[in-house]
Motif scaffolding. Sequence first.
Motif, PDB file in Angstrom:
ATOM      1  N   LEU A   1       0.869  -0.961  -0.220  1.00  0.00           N
ATOM      2  CA  LEU A   1       0.226   0.025  -0.107  1.00  0.00           C
ATOM      3  C   LEU A   1       0.793   1.174   0.031  1.00  0.00           C
ATOM      4  CD1 LEU A   1      -2.944   0.746   0.312  1.00  0.00           C
ATOM      5  CD2 LEU A   1      -2.565   0.954   2.683  1.00  0.00           C
ATOM      6  N   ASN A   2       0.338   2.433  -0.661  1.00  0.00           N
ATOM      7  CA  ASN A   2       0.931   3.525  -0.585  1.00  0.00           C
ATOM      8  C   ASN A   2       0.745   4.468   0.258  1.00  0.00           C
ATOM      9  OD1 ASN A   2       2.232   6.169  -1.165  1.00  0.00           O
ATOM     10  ND2 ASN A   2       1.707   5.851  -3.409  1.00  0.00           N
ATOM     11  N   LEU A   3       1.284   5.093   1.192  1.00  0.00           N
ATOM     12  CA  LEU A   3       0.658   5.950   2.284  1.00  0.00           C
ATOM     13  C   LEU A   3       0.055   6.962   1.662  1.00  0.00           C
ATOM     14  CD1 LEU A   3       3.732   5.732   5.165  1.00  0.00           C
ATOM     15  CD2 LEU A   3       1.557   4.531   4.834  1.00  0.00           C
ATOM     16  N   ALA A   4       0.404   7.434   0.391  1.00  0.00           N
ATOM     17  CA  ALA A   4      -0.291   8.581   0.009  1.00  0.00           C
ATOM     18  C   ALA A   4      -1.855   8.377  -0.143  1.00  0.00           C
ATOM     19  CB  ALA A   4       0.484   9.053  -1.339  1.00  0.00           C
ATOM     20  N   ASP A   5      -1.958   6.980  -0.453  1.00  0.00           N
ATOM     21  CA  ASP A   5      -3.570   6.580  -0.313  1.00  0.00           C
ATOM     22  C   ASP A   5      -4.306   6.812   0.795  1.00  0.00           C
ATOM     23  OD1 ASP A   5      -5.954   5.344  -0.974  1.00  0.00           O
ATOM     24  OD2 ASP A   5      -5.131   3.659  -2.137  1.00  0.00           O
ATOM     25  N   LYS A   6      -4.828   7.947   1.320  1.00  0.00           N
ATOM     26  CA  LYS A   6      -5.396   8.157   2.310  1.00  0.00           C
ATOM     27  C   LYS A   6      -6.364   7.229   2.887  1.00  0.00           C
ATOM     28  CE  LYS A   6      -6.985  11.807   5.450  1.00  0.00           C
ATOM     29  NZ  LYS A   6      -7.252  13.338   5.737  1.00  0.00           N
ATOM     30  N   GLU A   7      -7.431   7.185   1.776  1.00  0.00           N
ATOM     31  CA  GLU A   7      -8.495   6.457   1.712  1.00  0.00           C
ATOM     32  C   GLU A   7      -8.293   4.884   2.263  1.00  0.00           C
ATOM     33  OE1 GLU A   7     -12.681   5.174  -0.419  1.00  0.00           O
ATOM     34  OE2 GLU A   7     -11.290   6.476  -1.310  1.00  0.00           O
ATOM     35  N   ALA A   8      -7.287   4.328   1.692  1.00  0.00           N
ATOM     36  CA  ALA A   8      -7.086   2.938   1.962  1.00  0.00           C
ATOM     37  C   ALA A   8      -6.432   2.791   3.309  1.00  0.00           C
ATOM     38  CB  ALA A   8      -6.221   2.222   0.920  1.00  0.00           C
ATOM     39  N   LEU A   9      -5.473   3.775   3.678  1.00  0.00           N
ATOM     40  CA  LEU A   9      -4.685   3.897   5.028  1.00  0.00           C
ATOM     41  C   LEU A   9      -5.916   3.655   5.934  1.00  0.00           C
ATOM     42  CD1 LEU A   9      -2.021   3.655   6.281  1.00  0.00           C
ATOM     43  CD2 LEU A   9      -2.080   6.010   6.299  1.00  0.00           C
ATOM     44  N   MET A  10      -6.907   4.669   5.731  1.00  0.00           N
ATOM     45  CA  MET A  10      -7.883   4.875   6.893  1.00  0.00           C
ATOM     46  C   MET A  10      -8.587   3.820   7.199  1.00  0.00           C
ATOM     47  SD  MET A  10      -7.923   7.742   8.443  1.00  0.00           S
ATOM     48  CE  MET A  10      -7.362   9.662   8.425  1.00  0.00           C
ATOM     49  N   LYS A  11      -9.097   2.781   6.108  1.00  0.00           N
ATOM     50  CA  LYS A  11      -9.794   1.583   6.243  1.00  0.00           C
ATOM     51  C   LYS A  11      -9.039   0.573   6.998  1.00  0.00           C
ATOM     52  CE  LYS A  11     -12.620   2.373   2.056  1.00  0.00           C
ATOM     53  NZ  LYS A  11     -12.779   1.792   0.623  1.00  0.00           N
ATOM     54  N   LEU A  12      -7.741   0.540   6.661  1.00  0.00           N
ATOM     55  CA  LEU A  12      -6.640  -0.302   7.293  1.00  0.00           C
ATOM     56  C   LEU A  12      -6.906  -0.135   8.811  1.00  0.00           C
ATOM     57  CD1 LEU A  12      -4.757  -2.720   6.883  1.00  0.00           C
ATOM     58  CD2 LEU A  12      -2.976  -0.843   7.114  1.00  0.00           C
TER      59      LEU A  12
END
Length: 350
Positions: free
Chosen positions: A74-85
């Motif tokens: 995962l790319n940390l710049a992908d905020k939506e995916a990081l928040m879901k994680l």
Amino acid sequence: MKYLVTGAAGFIGFHVCKHLLERGDEVVGLDIVNDYYDVNLKYARISELGINREKIIKGKLVTADSKPFSFIQLNLADKEALMKLFESEKFDVVINLAAQAGVRYSLSHPEAYVESNIVGFLNILEACRFHPVRHLVYASSSSVYGANEKLPFSTKDSVDHPISLYAASKKSNELMAHTYSHLFGIPSTGLRFFTVYGPWGRPDMALFLFTEAILRGEPIKVFNKGEMKRDFTYVDDIVQGVLKVADRPPKGDPNYSEKTGDISKSKAPYKVYNIGNSSPVELMDYIRAVEDGLSKKAKMELLPMQAGDVPASHADVTDLMEDTGYKPTTAVKDGVAAFLDWYKKYYSQK
């Protein structure tokens, strides 16, 4: 406890994951697995942790069969995916080691440092804000000392004169972390790493480059004509310090005042430490340790200092030792020998 370790396919991140698993913690590793250097080495590290390359699906959390380890590309710049994680996994502690590394690379690829080290770190802070954790530990760098000339480098010293964008991005991380610690009560600790080396190291760093060149009979590039000192720190000593810090969230000092002169502390739950060997080694002595380990002399190309580089580094780790019991023990000759043993074994299989 449950840990998120970002940069898990990286050099230090891999070793942190390995030690956490050995002591019985649950670990989720995250990494973008970019091609800054050989991705095969990155995937090999993850395989050592229990997940083979063919099982990794970008953006999907994959769990190891035999140990409490999961991994997500995962790319940390992908905020939506990081928040879901963060929402689904409910981490106790975050150890953020993901970053675009390298002083020299920042001269030619500045945008990579903004995306990973600024935007990516902001997203980590936001995730910790909305999905609170007990402690956020994050990688800073000795590079923040920039043009400072007083040795050893102390966290009480001003670091307002960085000489590379990489250093500036790491100083920015410290400022951003303090802001979030102050505003939202996130316990955060920054670690200024000093020249980490050891098995599974990065191919763009001196020990790897020296070893490859000497074995091939090619000249090694020796900058500032060898007149350099570095606080070389063995990776196991570094990991020992990281885990001791992770287990000790800062509480903040309600009586703190800038008049005390210790700018590494705050009224907020915030702290910054140096983490190094605190015993600088001459570059030429480091090279000799590699020569001795390989039983082969190096050919040397003596070059001037590179832009963004410094002639010497030396960590004052007094506060880290006093607060956590941190104590590095690995001599350079032993650490270099351990790297060379790993290098020969790893590449004999290729």
